[in-house]
Design a protein around this motif. Structure first.
Motif, short mmCIF file in Angstrom:
data_model
loop_
_atom_site.label_atom_id
_atom_site.label_comp_id
_atom_site.label_asym_id
_atom_site.label_seq_id
_atom_site.Cartn_x
_atom_site.Cartn_y
_atom_site.Cartn_z
N HIS A 51 -6.86 4.50 10.03
CA HIS A 51 -6.68 5.65 9.15
C HIS A 51 -5.22 6.07 9.31
CE1 HIS A 51 -11.06 5.87 8.78
NE2 HIS A 51 -11.11 5.72 10.09
N ILE A 52 -4.42 5.75 8.33
CA ILE A 52 -2.99 6.07 8.41
C ILE A 52 -2.78 7.57 8.64
CG2 ILE A 52 -0.79 6.06 7.15
CD1 ILE A 52 -1.79 3.27 7.96
N GLU A 53 -3.66 8.37 8.05
CA GLU A 53 -3.53 9.81 8.16
C GLU A 53 -3.55 10.29 9.62
OE1 GLU A 53 -6.77 9.25 4.95
OE2 GLU A 53 -5.75 8.00 6.45
N SER A 54 -4.24 9.54 10.49
CA SER A 54 -4.35 9.98 11.88
C SER A 54 -3.04 9.81 12.66
CB SER A 54 -5.48 9.21 12.58
OG SER A 54 -6.72 9.61 12.03
N SER A 55 -2.09 9.10 12.07
CA SER A 55 -0.76 9.05 12.67
C SER A 55 0.01 10.32 12.33
CB SER A 55 0.02 7.83 12.16
OG SER A 55 0.36 8.00 10.79
N MET A 56 -0.60 11.16 11.49
CA MET A 56 0.02 12.40 10.98
C MET A 56 1.23 12.10 10.12
SD MET A 56 -0.34 14.93 14.27
CE MET A 56 -1.85 14.94 15.23
N LEU A 57 1.30 10.87 9.62
CA LEU A 57 2.41 10.44 8.78
C LEU A 57 1.89 9.91 7.46
CD1 LEU A 57 4.35 8.38 11.50
CD2 LEU A 57 4.78 10.76 10.83
N VAL A 58 2.64 10.12 6.38
CA VAL A 58 2.31 9.46 5.13
C VAL A 58 2.62 7.97 5.29
CG1 VAL A 58 2.71 11.52 3.74
CG2 VAL A 58 4.59 9.92 4.15
N PRO A 59 2.04 7.10 4.45
CA PRO A 59 2.24 5.66 4.63
C PRO A 59 3.70 5.22 4.73
CG PRO A 59 0.49 6.04 3.06
CD PRO A 59 1.08 7.39 3.37
N SER A 60 4.57 5.78 3.92
CA SER A 60 5.97 5.34 3.94
C SER A 60 6.64 5.65 5.26
CB SER A 60 6.74 5.99 2.78
OG SER A 60 6.69 7.40 2.86
N GLU A 61 6.27 6.75 5.91
CA GLU A 61 6.83 7.08 7.22
C GLU A 61 6.17 6.27 8.33
OE1 GLU A 61 9.47 8.93 7.87
OE2 GLU A 61 9.77 9.28 5.74
N PHE A 62 4.87 6.01 8.19
CA PHE A 62 4.16 5.13 9.12
C PHE A 62 4.82 3.76 9.15
CE2 PHE A 62 1.09 1.78 9.89
CZ PHE A 62 0.35 2.23 10.97
N ASP A 77 -8.22 2.68 5.75
CA ASP A 77 -9.29 3.47 5.17
C ASP A 77 -8.76 4.89 4.94
OD1 ASP A 77 -11.52 4.89 4.49
OD2 ASP A 77 -12.63 4.52 6.34
N PRO A 78 -8.56 5.31 3.68
CA PRO A 78 -8.04 6.65 3.39
C PRO A 78 -9.14 7.71 3.42
CG PRO A 78 -8.32 5.46 1.35
CD PRO A 78 -8.73 4.51 2.46
N HIS A 79 -10.08 7.52 4.31
CA HIS A 79 -11.25 8.39 4.43
C HIS A 79 -10.85 9.83 4.71
CE1 HIS A 79 -15.28 9.58 5.92
NE2 HIS A 79 -14.63 10.20 6.88
N GLU A 80 -9.79 10.02 5.51
CA GLU A 80 -9.43 11.37 5.92
C GLU A 80 -8.91 12.20 4.74
OE1 GLU A 80 -10.62 11.58 8.72
OE2 GLU A 80 -10.52 9.53 9.42
N ILE A 81 -7.95 11.66 4.03
CA ILE A 81 -7.42 12.42 2.89
C ILE A 81 -8.45 12.51 1.76
CG2 ILE A 81 -6.30 10.50 1.67
CD1 ILE A 81 -3.91 12.48 1.20
N ALA A 82 -9.33 11.53 1.67
CA ALA A 82 -10.36 11.58 0.63
C ALA A 82 -11.33 12.73 0.88
CB ALA A 82 -11.12 10.26 0.59
N ASN A 83 -11.62 13.01 2.15
CA ASN A 83 -12.50 14.14 2.46
C ASN A 83 -11.85 15.47 2.15
OD1 ASN A 83 -15.31 13.89 3.94
ND2 ASN A 83 -14.14 12.06 4.49
N VAL A 84 -10.53 15.47 2.04
CA VAL A 84 -9.80 16.69 1.72
C VAL A 84 -9.54 16.80 0.21
CG1 VAL A 84 -7.66 17.97 2.09
CG2 VAL A 84 -8.71 16.71 3.99
N ASN A 96 2.25 6.22 -2.62
CA ASN A 96 3.29 6.37 -1.61
C ASN A 96 3.53 5.04 -0.89
OD1 ASN A 96 3.75 7.02 1.58
ND2 ASN A 96 4.96 8.36 0.27
N SER A 97 2.48 4.31 -0.61
CA SER A 97 2.61 3.05 0.14
C SER A 97 3.35 1.98 -0.64
CB SER A 97 1.23 2.53 0.55
OG SER A 97 0.53 1.99 -0.56
N LYS A 98 3.26 2.04 -1.96
CA LYS A 98 3.90 1.01 -2.79
C LYS A 98 5.42 1.09 -2.76
CE LYS A 98 0.21 0.19 -6.18
NZ LYS A 98 -0.15 0.30 -7.62
N LYS A 99 5.95 2.17 -2.23
CA LYS A 99 7.39 2.38 -2.24
C LYS A 99 8.09 1.80 -1.02
CE LYS A 99 6.79 6.56 -5.02
NZ LYS A 99 6.92 8.03 -5.10
N VAL A 100 7.32 1.18 -0.13
CA VAL A 100 7.89 0.56 1.06
C VAL A 100 7.35 -0.86 1.20
CG1 VAL A 100 8.29 2.72 2.30
CG2 VAL A 100 6.07 1.59 2.48
#
Length: 540
Positions: A51-62, A77-84, A96-100
């Motif tokens: 879960h990229i979100e658990s790094s507390m970073l958006v994909p491009s920063e991850f 799995d974008p489960h975390e942001i999907a629940n929000v 966001n991920s497509k930019k890196v």
């Protein structure tokens, strides 16, 4: 472009001096060639479930940090942001991920919300899953954590699995401790992996039934030691993953660290790399090269096959990291957010008690599972309060989507002697979770999170430390190094307040995760993961 080194041919189990020629992002040729270059060239590492979100970073920063460790792709799995934020959150991550350069392969979150026993910010039903799975940007149906729904033939659950089969995309599992006839039915529904095995015997059984097992080593859940001895005999059906990786841990290392630990166990290098590089690419039909002619030029150069110190990382033939320097550019991004509540009062966190025993959540170091224990409550003026002497601390979960009364429970093993810690990173629904030594400190910590519309904090009297997470209340708007530094400072403060957990905030984030047994707390009340039902705080 030509690159020389010791070519690691995983498929044919050989290492030889050679030269790779890359044109237009692809490997044109790999030839044997005598030279004196000692570095090793091998396919890039893949995190098979994160879960990229658990790094507390958006994909491009991850991506900026991950490429330093030789990671070229993830199963995310974008489960975390999907629940929000629902489907829009999934699309946010994809765009966001497509930019890196790093190759993120996202899944369709299968359980939004994870259960009906908590409040989430969104719902993705089977029609939403159909829409997501129809997209070429979605590679699989993400972890089916509602295993009771599978076992009892829940119509919505089965529809979601149906759509994955319809689009010929694999289904990820999530079934901690599921054994015997139950796991057989779970697998027969079409579920192909599990990253939640926490004992050798459980993983061995699931492997014997045809399931692929992921060896997970994250910031909180650490199953490497329990499962690694299975790799030698099951290397074709195992992968490595982190699941959840906090930013300070990501700065230290990623899948490369697991490879080094496996080598130290004496496991054959080709079997290790099969799990770290090859198996995820095949299972998920990933758009990732595997160091073959005509493949995308996704590979890494490492100093040796012991410590896996990464010298260079290439993705689509582009040099994205070299000797500790990341070349992934900063990409401006938006900060969507849906924190919709007002500040709380101290009285919101009081709970009356009779002085009888109470159910207490026993947090376990390095595990997502918890135990239920019973302990005599501490009563002051008719209210149950934190008992720091016995390490029985008050815990609350606060709905962040609408103003409701907080749910209260008590927890052991956080060890705080003063103050409170709180976070809006709380799987799965990301309501606010807090543990503290007094109602005042608990209230102060919660209000600090609300004021910043998400984040992680530690408070004690007038002293506070805060890492704001304005992106959906779960991700930072800062780069990984700055986020990691702030997180380390807050983590250190939590330990100064008395916590003896290695990762108090990661452990805290899972105390509202109802789908992992046993005792957890949602914004609606104390919940037993064994019976899948609410239970009373006081024991009769």
């Amino acid at each position: 472009m030509q690159i020389q080194g010791q070519i690691v041919d995983i498929q044919n189990k050989r290492i030889y001096a050679g030269e790779i020629t890359v044109e237009n992002g692809k490997i044109i040729s790999i030839i044997e060639k005598n030279h004196d270059v000692k570095s090793f060239i091998l396919p890039g590492f893949i995190d098979a479930h994160i879960h990229i979100e658990s790094s507390m970073l958006v994909p491009s920063e991850f991506a900026k940090i991950a490429v330093l460790h030789g990671t070229v792709a993830t199963i995310s799995d974008p489960h975390e942001i999907a629940n929000v934020l629902g489907k829009e959150g999934v699309y946010y991550m994809i765009e966001n991920s497509k930019k890196v350069p790093l190759k993120f392969h996202f899944g369709a979150p299968s359980c939004v919300p994870a259960t009906t026993f908590e409040s989430a910010g969104a719902v993705i039903d089977s029609d939403g899953i159909k829409e997501l799975l129809a997209s070429p940007d979605i590679y699989y149906l993400a972890e089916m954590m509602n295993y009771p729904g599978v076992l009892f033939d829940d119509e919505e659950v089965l529809k979601k699995i149906h759509w994955a089969k319809h689009f010929d995309k694999p289904v990820d599992g999530h079934a901690p401790g599921l054994r015997g006839e139950s796991v057989k039915k779970y697998i027969s529904a079409g579920i192909s992996t599990d990253h939640e095995c926490f004992t050798f015997e459980e993983a061995e059984e699931k492997l014997s039934l045809g399931m692929k097992v992921l060896i997970r080593e994250g910031s909180a859940a650490k199953n490497f030691e329990a499962l690694i001895d299975l790799l030698a005999e099951n290397h074709e059906n195992m992968m490595f993953c982190s699941d959840d990786k906090h930013p300070d841990d990501l700065i230290i290392g990623h899948i490369n660290l697991l490879c080094a630990r496996a080598v130290a166990k004496g496991i054959d290098i080709f079997k290790i790399l099969q799990a770290a590089c090859v198996n995820p690419a095949h299972h998920y039909k990933m758009n990732v090269g595997l160091l073959k002619e005509n493949d995308a030029a996704d590979f890494i150069v490492v100093e040796d096959l012991v410590d896996f110190k990464v010298q260079q990382t290439y993705i689509n033939g582009e040099l994205v990291a070299e000797n500790g320097e990341s070349f992934v550019a900063h990409i401006p991004f938006e900060t969507p957010n849906n924190f919709n509540i007002t500040s709380k009062e101290i009285s919101d966190f009081t709970v009356s008690g009779s002085g009888s025993k109470i159910r207490v959540i026993e947090a376990l170091e390095g595990q997502l599972i918890t135990n239920e224990i019973h302990h005599k409550s501490k009563i002051v003026d008719g209210k149950i309060v934190s008992d720091t002497e016995n390490d029985i601390l008050k815990m609350a979960v606060v709905n962040r989507y609408e103003n409701t009364k907080p749910a209260i429970a008590f927890i052991k093993n956080f060890g705080l002697k003063k103050g409170a810690i709180a976070s809006s990173v709380a799987h799965d629904c990301h309501n606010i979770v807090v543990v503290g030594t007094s109602d005042t400190e608990i209230c102060n910590a919660v209000n600090l999170i609300i004021e910043n519309r998400g984040g992680v904090c530690a408070v004690n009297d007038a002293s506070t430390k805060m890492l704001a997470l304005p992106v959906a209340g779960i991700m930072s708007d800062k780069n990984g190094w700055e986020t990691g530094k702030l997180y380390q400072e807050i983590d250190a403060m939590a330990k100064e307040l008395g916590s003896n957990l290695k990762t108090p905030f990661m452990t805290l984030s899972f105390m509202a995760l109802l789908v992992i047994p046993d005792l957890k707390l949602s914004d609606k009340g104390l919940f037993s993961g064994n019976t899948f039902s609410f239970v009373d705080l006081e024991v009769e």
